[in-house]
Each structure stands twice: as C-alpha cells, then as structure tokens.
Design a protein around this motif. Sequence first.
Motif, PDB file in Angstrom:
ATOM      1  N   SER A 255       0.786  -1.232   0.000  1.00 50.87           N
ATOM      2  CA  SER A 255       0.000   0.000   0.000  1.00 50.87           C
ATOM      3  C   SER A 255       0.818   1.283   0.000  1.00 50.87           C
ATOM      4  O   SER A 255       0.269   2.364  -0.181  1.00 50.87           O
ATOM      5  CB  SER A 255      -0.937   0.015   1.214  1.00 50.87           C
ATOM      6  N   VAL A 256       2.131   1.187   0.195  1.00 49.21           N
ATOM      7  CA  VAL A 256       2.968   2.387   0.205  1.00 49.21           C
ATOM      8  C   VAL A 256       4.314   2.068  -0.442  1.00 49.21           C
ATOM      9  O   VAL A 256       4.876   0.992  -0.224  1.00 49.21           O
ATOM     10  CB  VAL A 256       3.149   2.940   1.640  1.00 49.21           C
ATOM     11  N   GLY A 260       7.232   6.813  -0.081  1.00 45.56           N
ATOM     12  CA  GLY A 260       6.105   7.278   0.710  1.00 45.56           C
ATOM     13  C   GLY A 260       4.821   7.436  -0.049  1.00 45.56           C
ATOM     14  O   GLY A 260       3.780   7.760   0.548  1.00 45.56           O
ATOM     15  N   LYS A 261       4.821   7.234  -1.356  1.00 47.33           N
ATOM     16  CA  LYS A 261       3.605   7.386  -2.152  1.00 47.33           C
ATOM     17  C   LYS A 261       2.565   6.360  -1.742  1.00 47.33           C
ATOM     18  O   LYS A 261       2.840   5.157  -1.704  1.00 47.33           O
ATOM     19  CB  LYS A 261       3.930   7.240  -3.635  1.00 47.33           C
ATOM     20  N   LEU A 262       1.361   6.842  -1.430  1.00 46.75           N
ATOM     21  CA  LEU A 262       0.273   5.960  -1.030  1.00 46.75           C
ATOM     22  C   LEU A 262      -0.479   5.492  -2.266  1.00 46.75           C
ATOM     23  O   LEU A 262      -1.297   6.221  -2.836  1.00 46.75           O
ATOM     24  CB  LEU A 262      -0.667   6.679  -0.062  1.00 46.75           C
ATOM     25  N   SER A 263      -0.188   4.299  -2.693  1.00 46.48           N
ATOM     26  CA  SER A 263      -0.851   3.715  -3.860  1.00 46.48           C
ATOM     27  C   SER A 263      -0.619   2.215  -3.832  1.00 46.48           C
ATOM     28  O   SER A 263       0.306   1.720  -3.181  1.00 46.48           O
ATOM     29  CB  SER A 263      -0.299   4.309  -5.163  1.00 46.48           C
ATOM     30  N   TYR A 264      -1.451   1.492  -4.534  1.00 51.32           N
ATOM     31  CA  TYR A 264      -1.311   0.048  -4.578  1.00 51.32           C
ATOM     32  C   TYR A 264       0.023  -0.326  -5.212  1.00 51.32           C
ATOM     33  O   TYR A 264       0.379   0.158  -6.285  1.00 51.32           O
ATOM     34  CB  TYR A 264      -2.455  -0.571  -5.370  1.00 51.32           C
ATOM     35  N   GLN A 265       0.763  -1.189  -4.537  1.00 48.83           N
ATOM     36  CA  GLN A 265       2.073  -1.639  -5.003  1.00 48.83           C
ATOM     37  C   GLN A 265       1.958  -3.082  -5.486  1.00 48.83           C
ATOM     38  O   GLN A 265       2.014  -4.019  -4.689  1.00 48.83           O
ATOM     39  CB  GLN A 265       3.109  -1.524  -3.881  1.00 48.83           C
ATOM     40  N   SER A 266       1.778  -3.232  -6.783  1.00 47.17           N
ATOM     41  CA  SER A 266       1.606  -4.591  -7.318  1.00 47.17           C
ATOM     42  C   SER A 266       2.855  -5.432  -7.103  1.00 47.17           C
ATOM     43  O   SER A 266       2.773  -6.662  -7.021  1.00 47.17           O
ATOM     44  CB  SER A 266       1.274  -4.528  -8.817  1.00 47.17           C
ATOM     45  N   GLY A 267       4.015  -4.774  -6.982  1.00 45.19           N
ATOM     46  CA  GLY A 267       5.257  -5.498  -6.751  1.00 45.19           C
ATOM     47  C   GLY A 267       5.685  -5.514  -5.302  1.00 45.19           C
ATOM     48  O   GLY A 267       6.834  -5.863  -4.998  1.00 45.19           O
ATOM     49  N   THR A 300       9.246   6.448   5.212  1.00 48.61           N
ATOM     50  CA  THR A 300       7.838   6.119   5.361  1.00 48.61           C
ATOM     51  C   THR A 300       7.695   4.872   6.220  1.00 48.61           C
ATOM     52  O   THR A 300       8.692   4.273   6.632  1.00 48.61           O
ATOM     53  CB  THR A 300       7.184   5.921   3.984  1.00 48.61           C
ATOM     54  N   ALA A 301       6.471   4.471   6.496  1.00 46.15           N
ATOM     55  CA  ALA A 301       6.221   3.317   7.364  1.00 46.15           C
ATOM     56  C   ALA A 301       5.405   2.265   6.638  1.00 46.15           C
ATOM     57  O   ALA A 301       4.294   2.544   6.169  1.00 46.15           O
ATOM     58  CB  ALA A 301       5.496   3.752   8.633  1.00 46.15           C
ATOM     59  N   TYR A 330       1.287  11.316   0.026  1.00 52.21           N
ATOM     60  CA  TYR A 330       2.528  10.704   0.470  1.00 52.21           C
ATOM     61  C   TYR A 330       2.497  10.594   1.995  1.00 52.21           C
ATOM     62  O   TYR A 330       1.964  11.478   2.668  1.00 52.21           O
ATOM     63  CB  TYR A 330       3.740  11.530   0.042  1.00 52.21           C
ATOM     64  N   ARG A 331       3.059   9.515   2.503  1.00 50.77           N
ATOM     65  CA  ARG A 331       3.094   9.287   3.953  1.00 50.77           C
ATOM     66  C   ARG A 331       4.545   9.291   4.436  1.00 50.77           C
ATOM     67  O   ARG A 331       5.383   8.560   3.914  1.00 50.77           O
ATOM     68  CB  ARG A 331       2.440   7.951   4.313  1.00 50.77           C
TER      69      ARG A 331
END
Length: 349
Positions: A255-256, A260-267, A300-301, A330-331
């Motif tokens: 998910s991050v 820090g970008k908050l978006s679905y991480q297919s990888g 990021t976390a 971004y987180r």
Amino acid sequence: MKKTIAMLSLSTAALSFSATAAIGQHPVVLVHGLQASQLAERPGPSEVSADGEQYWKQFWNTHADVRIDWPAHERVAGKIASDYAWPKLKQLAQSNTCSNGCIFVTHSTGDLVTRYILDNQENWLLNEGLPPLNIISTFDFAGAGGGSELADLAVNIIEGGGVLNTTLRLAIALWLGEIPNSSNTGVLNDLKVSNARQIAPFPDGRVPRIRFTGDSSEYLGITSSFLPGHDDGVVASHSTCGSSTVGRFSSCSRSVAYDGKLSYQSGGVSSFMPQHYPMLMGKGYTHDGVIGNIHQGKVTAANNRVSLGDGSQVSVNTSDSWSWWSWTYYRYVNGSDSQTMSELVSNLR
C-alpha cells in the motif's frame, strides 16, 4: 574519544548499563554484518573486536550495551557460532542481562547470524545449566537473512566458475573492496541466496523481527544491476523486507512505496517469513546509511506499530500530505525530515 558502551571484554563490567544504552527499558545487543577485508586478513579475536567497534562507530556504539563480534572468514554454523556468539550468549545469561528482555540490533549479515542464534540459544544455554535469553525482538537494518545475489557471484568468481565481465568485476570490487583472489569464501557461502534461506529458516525462538530498509545505492547503481527488484546496493528487497520468497519486489508493502507514495504496489511483498515485520522504508537510504549518522531523506512506514515478544509495542507517528505535482498522497514518519533512520529507531517506544 568517542564513547562506547559495550566492548567485547569478557568482564562483567562490560555489561553495565547507561540511561541511553537501551531502547525503552530494554538492553541492546549489536550484531554487525559482513566485513569483507577479514576474508583475506583472517583476523584473531582482538582484531575482530576492534573491527566490531569500528563497524558501529557512527551511531549505535553509544546506544547499545553489548556487541557480538564475529569474523567474516568463518561460517555461521561453525566458528562464528561456537567461538564468538556462544561465549557472549553465555556471558549474557550469567549476568541476567536479558531478564527483562533484550533487543538485538542487527545489520546486513548480522540478520542471518542472529537467526541462527535464535534457533539455538535456548538449547545451548539449557545444556549448560543456564537460563535462556529473553530476546523480545530483533531490529534488523538492511537484513541479509534472505541472502544476497552478490554473494553468489562473488563465490563463483573465487571458485573460478564466474564469467568476469567488466561490469561484474567493478560491481564485486565496489562491494568487497577488491576482486576476491582468496580460496577462502567464509561467510560468503552462507550469504548465497539458497544457502541463507536454508539456515534456521524456522527458528525455535520466534520473536518479532522488525525490518528497516533502504532503496538507494552507494555504488552508483552498478551493483544494483545484479540484484532483483529494488535494493540498497548490496541486498535486494526480498531479503531486507523479510519476504518468504525470492522475487523482484518494489516495496515492503502493498500500500505504500519506498518514497512514501500511497498507492497500490503490485510489486510489494505480500508474504513474509515467520514473524518478520517491515516498519521503516527510506528511498534515499543506502545499505550502510541505515545505521549511519548522516540524514538520507524522509522515511515512510510499512507498519506504524509492531508488538514485541513481551506484549509491549513500538510505534511511529506518520502524517499524510497531498502532492499537487504527483496528484496523490505521500506518507512520512514524523521527524524523519531531520532525524536519521537510526535515530528514529533508537527513539522507538
């Protein structure tokens, strides 16, 4: 003179604590990573101790109570365990250092050495009539418990089976400091990806293993071309994140992203080794930078909160901000704009 909390002295005095040498109220035990120069030098115990002190000098020496130093020219299940880890574990048990719970802070190959310790320390100590250590967590920086593809290449070169093209020659020389010409591969054999993942893969001492990872390289990206997915210049994310499988991963989270970008991480990694929990990720942090005292950008976390083995928790606070440029959130971990990753970890409560 730089203050050091824990030398490899076998005296009981070496185990006295200071107010700053702990994470929370828990004593800290350091386990360093590969020191490549030792492959050829084959240092004795005093040199191994001196190298161990030097290894952590930037930050963690002043935030720890004890070090387990070990030589790179030996093997994890051989003399690293019997001649270096065991005496220190025995000393820790005799002094009741971990009675209220110790945290092992590891870097790189120290992750693998510690996994072997977790699998064996209870039996070793009980057989000696001593209480097992109460290890409530490990904090693993740039963990190489899943091995490094660079080790596979280096061993092939040493054994004469590798095709030594110009880029590979440069990559291995940058990592090890020179092209290996010794017949001794030592812990490099344990660091080969398939070998590393076979060493105590399911340790009896299953404590939370909290991961702190970087995504930048000190080697201008040259070593990264030999590592799958995202990496820190020495170890790929499949290892640093604690993935249960080898693969080309782009993040320790679904998910991050590392930046820090908050978006679905297919990888992103979705399946982890037992009790492995990635926490902090830093896009700008290198393999050595994660334990250094130089700020290498915001982090990021992947997880904001992780429970330790005694039921307590460590956590970080994060803030989300909107980027008009990227048109997304971004987180970032609060304070990471000025504190290093190691500073953030040392302040975990």
